[in-house]
Design a protein around this motif. Sequence first.
Motif, PDB file in Angstrom:
ATOM      1  N   ASN A  60       0.665  -1.176  -0.052  1.00  9.70           N
ATOM      2  CA  ASN A  60      -0.211  -0.043   0.156  1.00  9.70           C
ATOM      3  C   ASN A  60       0.966   1.302   0.121  1.00  9.70           C
ATOM      4  OD1 ASN A  60      -2.032   1.717   0.195  1.00  9.70           O
ATOM      5  ND2 ASN A  60      -3.008   0.876   2.036  1.00  9.70           N
ATOM      6  N   LYS A  61       2.021   1.416   0.844  1.00 11.91           N
ATOM      7  CA  LYS A  61       2.997   2.327   0.693  1.00 11.91           C
ATOM      8  C   LYS A  61       3.471   2.488  -0.585  1.00 11.91           C
ATOM      9  CE  LYS A  61       3.962   1.786   5.564  1.00 11.91           C
ATOM     10  NZ  LYS A  61       4.986   1.452   6.542  1.00 11.91           N
ATOM     11  N   ILE A  62       3.716   1.559  -1.331  1.00 10.60           N
ATOM     12  CA  ILE A  62       4.188   1.577  -2.746  1.00 10.60           C
ATOM     13  C   ILE A  62       3.169   2.428  -3.517  1.00 10.60           C
ATOM     14  CG2 ILE A  62       5.299   0.612  -4.601  1.00 10.60           C
ATOM     15  CD1 ILE A  62       6.239  -1.666  -2.811  1.00 10.60           C
ATOM     16  N   ILE A  63       1.974   1.872  -3.496  1.00 10.37           N
ATOM     17  CA  ILE A  63       1.014   2.682  -4.371  1.00 10.37           C
ATOM     18  C   ILE A  63       0.664   3.904  -4.068  1.00 10.37           C
ATOM     19  CG2 ILE A  63      -1.220   1.664  -3.234  1.00 10.37           C
ATOM     20  CD1 ILE A  63      -2.279   1.175  -5.955  1.00 10.37           C
ATOM     21  N   GLU A  64       0.613   4.177  -2.598  1.00  5.64           N
ATOM     22  CA  GLU A  64       0.546   5.604  -2.165  1.00  5.64           C
ATOM     23  C   GLU A  64       1.659   6.636  -2.838  1.00  5.64           C
ATOM     24  OE1 GLU A  64       0.349   5.648   2.080  1.00  5.64           O
ATOM     25  OE2 GLU A  64      -1.982   5.050   2.018  1.00  5.64           O
ATOM     26  N   LYS A  65       2.965   6.232  -2.710  1.00  9.70           N
ATOM     27  CA  LYS A  65       4.172   6.727  -3.473  1.00  9.70           C
ATOM     28  C   LYS A  65       3.883   7.154  -4.919  1.00  9.70           C
ATOM     29  CE  LYS A  65       8.058   8.737  -2.638  1.00  9.70           C
ATOM     30  NZ  LYS A  65       8.214   9.881  -1.898  1.00  9.70           N
ATOM     31  N   LEU A  66       3.531   5.966  -5.586  1.00  4.91           N
ATOM     32  CA  LEU A  66       3.419   5.984  -6.981  1.00  4.91           C
ATOM     33  C   LEU A  66       2.306   7.062  -7.139  1.00  4.91           C
ATOM     34  CD1 LEU A  66       3.396   2.365  -7.968  1.00  4.91           C
ATOM     35  CD2 LEU A  66       5.280   4.143  -8.511  1.00  4.91           C
ATOM     36  N   MET A  67       1.289   7.032  -6.607  1.00 11.53           N
ATOM     37  CA  MET A  67       0.284   7.946  -6.916  1.00 11.53           C
ATOM     38  C   MET A  67       0.484   9.494  -6.472  1.00 11.53           C
ATOM     39  SD  MET A  67      -2.917   8.859  -7.889  1.00 11.53           S
ATOM     40  CE  MET A  67      -3.784   7.253  -8.508  1.00 11.53           C
ATOM     41  N   HIS A  68       1.135   9.599  -5.272  1.00 10.27           N
ATOM     42  CA  HIS A  68       1.728  10.751  -5.011  1.00 10.27           C
ATOM     43  C   HIS A  68       2.628  11.394  -6.024  1.00 10.27           C
ATOM     44  CE1 HIS A  68       4.936  13.460  -2.816  1.00 10.27           C
ATOM     45  NE2 HIS A  68       3.668  13.999  -2.388  1.00 10.27           N
ATOM     46  N   ASN A  69       3.441  10.721  -6.449  1.00  8.55           N
ATOM     47  CA  ASN A  69       4.275  11.028  -7.472  1.00  8.55           C
ATOM     48  C   ASN A  69       3.451  11.635  -8.756  1.00  8.55           C
ATOM     49  OD1 ASN A  69       6.539  10.922  -6.041  1.00  8.55           O
ATOM     50  ND2 ASN A  69       7.018   8.861  -6.985  1.00  8.55           N
ATOM     51  N   ARG A  70       2.425  10.917  -9.192  1.00 10.30           N
ATOM     52  CA  ARG A  70       1.721  11.051 -10.443  1.00 10.30           C
ATOM     53  C   ARG A  70       0.911  12.407 -10.107  1.00 10.30           C
ATOM     54  NH1 ARG A  70      -1.085   6.156 -13.431  1.00 10.30           N
ATOM     55  NH2 ARG A  70       0.862   5.173 -13.904  1.00 10.30           N
ATOM     56  N   LEU A  71       0.401  12.572  -8.956  1.00 11.00           N
ATOM     57  CA  LEU A  71      -0.377  14.085  -8.533  1.00 11.00           C
ATOM     58  C   LEU A  71       0.561  15.083  -8.532  1.00 11.00           C
ATOM     59  CD1 LEU A  71      -2.799  12.612  -5.902  1.00 11.00           C
ATOM     60  CD2 LEU A  71      -3.409  13.533  -8.151  1.00 11.00           C
ATOM     61  N   TYR A  74       1.456  16.051 -12.240  1.00  8.82           N
ATOM     62  CA  TYR A  74       0.145  16.756 -12.587  1.00  8.82           C
ATOM     63  C   TYR A  74       0.221  18.138 -11.980  1.00  8.82           C
ATOM     64  CZ  TYR A  74      -4.368  17.649 -14.515  1.00  8.82           C
ATOM     65  OH  TYR A  74      -5.406  17.930 -14.834  1.00  8.82           O
ATOM     66  N   ILE A  75       0.158  18.235 -10.925  1.00  4.84           N
ATOM     67  CA  ILE A  75      -0.285  19.419 -10.364  1.00  4.84           C
ATOM     68  C   ILE A  75       0.878  20.600 -10.685  1.00  4.84           C
ATOM     69  CG2 ILE A  75      -0.034  20.695  -8.141  1.00  4.84           C
ATOM     70  CD1 ILE A  75      -1.658  18.499  -6.822  1.00  4.84           C
ATOM     71  N   GLU A  76       2.111  20.044 -10.896  1.00  2.00           N
ATOM     72  CA  GLU A  76       3.221  21.141 -11.241  1.00  2.00           C
ATOM     73  C   GLU A  76       3.140  21.324 -12.703  1.00  2.00           C
ATOM     74  OE1 GLU A  76       5.416  22.643  -9.300  1.00  2.00           O
ATOM     75  OE2 GLU A  76       4.919  21.615  -7.446  1.00  2.00           O
ATOM     76  N   GLN A  78       0.567  21.281 -14.502  1.00  2.00           N
ATOM     77  CA  GLN A  78      -0.742  21.980 -14.967  1.00  2.00           C
ATOM     78  C   GLN A  78      -0.679  23.568 -14.094  1.00  2.00           C
ATOM     79  OE1 GLN A  78      -2.837  21.100 -17.045  1.00  2.00           O
ATOM     80  NE2 GLN A  78      -1.523  19.409 -17.480  1.00  2.00           N
ATOM     81  N   SER A  79       0.386  23.742 -13.456  1.00  2.00           N
ATOM     82  CA  SER A  79       0.570  24.919 -12.640  1.00  2.00           C
ATOM     83  C   SER A  79      -0.843  25.037 -11.966  1.00  2.00           C
ATOM     84  CB  SER A  79       0.722  26.215 -13.286  1.00  2.00           C
ATOM     85  OG  SER A  79       2.166  26.134 -14.171  1.00  2.00           O
ATOM     86  N   ILE A  80      -1.170  24.204 -10.999  1.00  2.00           N
ATOM     87  CA  ILE A  80      -2.592  24.278 -10.367  1.00  2.00           C
ATOM     88  C   ILE A  80      -2.444  25.141  -8.954  1.00  2.00           C
ATOM     89  CG2 ILE A  80      -4.180  22.737  -8.923  1.00  2.00           C
ATOM     90  CD1 ILE A  80      -3.981  20.901 -11.249  1.00  2.00           C
ATOM     91  N   LEU A  81      -1.110  24.919  -8.317  1.00  3.46           N
ATOM     92  CA  LEU A  81      -1.154  25.496  -7.153  1.00  3.46           C
ATOM     93  C   LEU A  81      -0.500  27.133  -7.430  1.00  3.46           C
ATOM     94  CD1 LEU A  81       0.508  22.737  -4.982  1.00  3.46           C
ATOM     95  CD2 LEU A  81      -1.766  23.524  -5.004  1.00  3.46           C
ATOM     96  N   ILE A  82      -0.946  28.047  -6.316  1.00  2.00           N
ATOM     97  CA  ILE A  82      -0.535  29.452  -6.589  1.00  2.00           C
ATOM     98  C   ILE A  82       0.946  29.437  -5.978  1.00  2.00           C
ATOM     99  CG2 ILE A  82      -2.795  30.259  -6.166  1.00  2.00           C
ATOM    100  CD1 ILE A  82      -2.068  30.962  -3.316  1.00  2.00           C
TER     101      ILE A  82
END
Length: 143
Positions: A60-71, A74-76, A78-82
């Motif tokens: 589960n920790k591995i899948i969380e880390k993979l999803m974290h990296n993907r998110l 994507y956020i970076e 798409q420049s989503i954060l101010i």
Amino acid sequence: MLKTLKGVLSYPLEIIYNHSFESGTVPDQFKIAKVIPIHKKSSVHTISNYRPISLLSNFNKIIEKLMHNRLINYIEKQSILISNQFGFRSKHSTIHALLLLADKIQTATDKGVYSCGIFLDLSKAFDTVNHSVLFVEFTSVRV
């Protein structure tokens, strides 16, 4: 043990993780957690003085880390954060937020403008959670 078996496990895990990302679901086996109470304050005999911590499997920790990296990617991308979002970001820290605040106060003072700050302490935010609802959610998880 996972490092020793990485040659055998990497391909099946790749299939599981990719299917999870494609379907938008997490395998039920990854949702199983061991919940332990952590004492946070005062009397050890009062249940409300404990905070539940869920210990998840390494898979589960591995899948969380993979999803974290993907998110994050994507956020970076798409420049989503101010630009002033300092917490929980790489190469940004709360020290930067303090320096920005100090600079704004100094600039206002130099211009003879009044400054006012409102600061909130959210360190006890978990204590505001409805524990009866939380308990119902935790009882549905196998320990």
